[in-house]
Design a protein around this motif. Structure first.
Motif, PDB file in Angstrom:
ATOM      1  N   ASP A 180       0.824  -1.202   0.000  1.00 38.31           N
ATOM      2  CA  ASP A 180       0.000   0.000   0.000  1.00 38.31           C
ATOM      3  C   ASP A 180       0.858   1.251   0.000  1.00 38.31           C
ATOM      4  N   ILE A 181       1.992   1.207   0.729  1.00 41.81           N
ATOM      5  CA  ILE A 181       2.892   2.359   0.777  1.00 41.81           C
ATOM      6  C   ILE A 181       3.497   2.634  -0.594  1.00 41.81           C
ATOM      7  N   GLU A 182       3.910   1.560  -1.294  1.00 41.06           N
ATOM      8  CA  GLU A 182       4.503   1.731  -2.613  1.00 41.06           C
ATOM      9  C   GLU A 182       3.502   2.342  -3.590  1.00 41.06           C
ATOM     10  N   ILE A 183       2.247   1.868  -3.531  1.00 41.76           N
ATOM     11  CA  ILE A 183       1.225   2.412  -4.416  1.00 41.76           C
ATOM     12  C   ILE A 183       0.983   3.879  -4.085  1.00 41.76           C
ATOM     13  N   ASP A 184       0.934   4.185  -2.786  1.00 43.34           N
ATOM     14  CA  ASP A 184       0.713   5.559  -2.354  1.00 43.34           C
ATOM     15  C   ASP A 184       1.845   6.465  -2.826  1.00 43.34           C
ATOM     16  N   LEU A 185       3.083   6.000  -2.738  1.00 41.74           N
ATOM     17  CA  LEU A 185       4.236   6.775  -3.186  1.00 41.74           C
ATOM     18  C   LEU A 185       4.152   7.045  -4.676  1.00 41.74           C
ATOM     19  N   HIS A 186       3.796   6.022  -5.424  1.00 44.58           N
ATOM     20  CA  HIS A 186       3.674   6.177  -6.874  1.00 44.58           C
ATOM     21  C   HIS A 186       2.628   7.214  -7.224  1.00 44.58           C
ATOM     22  N   GLU A 187       1.500   7.182  -6.525  1.00 43.41           N
ATOM     23  CA  GLU A 187       0.428   8.127  -6.797  1.00 43.41           C
ATOM     24  C   GLU A 187       0.839   9.551  -6.453  1.00 43.41           C
TER      25      GLU A 187
END
Length: 362
Positions: A100-107
């Motif tokens: 979830d953190i990686e997706i959030d960072l990408h966004e």
């Protein structure tokens, strides 16, 4: 000038207060005796900013394209998850949380202008900022992709060759473009000294070291400054009568340089790189890498010359954001380049390239 040097020699190290000082920090002007003292806790605030400058320069050099964004995302992911491999017993819940953190960072960073370091910095969480600073204080190379030199390829000679083979030709497209230079006999009627081949070797060894030292990504003025710092033939017209001494000269200059931090392993790599450049991509085209390296050097020196002329006319002030203030750009540690010396060396490099083209060997 001699008086100031004498005063410097008489001073004790301002950090350990034991040994005689050898250097002066260009930022805080404290005198120090060694790299250990420079990196000590007493000097930490100042020395850290040097490494932060490197990261700031790297970030500011990116162009906001899809590939640049992908690389930046990869770097930040590595910073964020550098300890994941050491935690093999993580629960499924923790793994889902990391995803979830990686997706959030990408966004958060996908629509940012990567030429704007402050915008990128402001998009990070406090934990991510702390992790980023920890990497800056440590080994930046551990999260940046390793550059692979174009001269590493060599096709060994075979008794039977396939007529349709185009492997070498495909690789040559990855090399720097060859410059067009006047024929050697139009430049001079004098038979060149045998030292010319060894002088060229001194130049090639310096080029090979600097290209690896900056991981293939160079600022032209910084690159020229460092090349002149380690290449005696270009900096002081030193002539060499043996190949070994031409290469060893670069080794000693690197070890003595106040601009460069290196080790024996890196210097052995430089020697092997020089050998590969002299060897060329194939037996029937052994001079190609020499011509490509000299052509690239001519481009680098020409760009530095143009940049020096521009910098004397322009002095644009930029508003600074949080990141820029935290990691200020500073190139004051470099000695000033003489534009006339740069011009003279462009002519010398063109002379060397013409010699190789006319003789088709190194």
């Amino acid at each position: 000038m001699e008086e100031s040097l004498g005063n410097k020699d008489e001073r004790l190290c301002g950090i350990c207060t034991t040994n005689r000082s050898k250097y002066c920090c260009p930022r805080c002007e404290i005198f120090y005796c060694s790299l250990d003292c420079y990196k000590s806790e007493k000097h930490l605030d100042c020395s850290e900013s040097f490494y932060r400058d490197c990261v700031n320069e790297e970030l500011s050099s990116y162009h906001a394209g899809d590939e640049a964004k992908r690389k930046m995302i990869d770097i930040l992911k590595k910073v964020q998850n550098k300890d994941v491999d050491e935690e093999e017993s993580e629960t499924e819940e923790s793994i889902d949380s990391d995803d979830d953190i990686e997706i959030d960072l990408h966004e958060r960073i996908k629509d940012l202008d990567l030429n704007n370091a402050d915008a990128l910095w402001n998009a990070l969480t406090e934990d991510e900022k702390n992790e980023f600073e920890a990497v800056v204080r440590g080994d930046v190379g551990s999260v940046l992709p390793q550059w692979k030199p174009w001269w590493m390829y060599n096709k060994e000679a075979k008794l039977v060759e396939e007529v349709s083979s185009s492997e070498v030709d495909e690789h040559l497209k990855k090399c720097p473009c060859l410059k067009s230079v006047p024929k050697f006999n139009t430049l001079t009627n004098v038979k060149p000294s045998p030292a010319i081949s060894f002088n060229i070797t001194n130049v090639l060894a310096s080029y090979a070291f600097i290209m690896r030292y900056f991981n293939g990504e160079i600022d032209t003025i910084e690159a020229v400054t460092h090349i002149l710092d380690v290449c005696q033939n270009l900096s002081s017209n030193t002539n060499f009568d043996e190949l070994d001494t031409a290469v060893e000269s670069v080794t000693q200059k690197c070890l003595q340089s106040e601009l460069i931090e290196t080790d024996e392993v890196s210097l052995e790599v430089m020697k092997h790189d020089t050998f590969l450049i002299l060897k060329g991509p194939s037996a029937d085209n052994n001079a190609y890498y020499c011509k490509a390296a000299l052509s690239h050097l001519i481009d680098i020196f020409n760009q530095a010359k143009s940049q020096l002329k521009t910098s004397t006319k322009e002095n644009v002030s930029k508003s600074e954001g949080t990141f820029s203030k935290k990691f200020p750009e500073n190139m004051d540690y470099l000695p000033k380049l003489d534009v006339n010396k740069v011009k003279r060396n462009i002519k010398k490099l063109e002379f060397y390239l013409s010699f190789i083209v006319s003789n088709d060997n190194c």
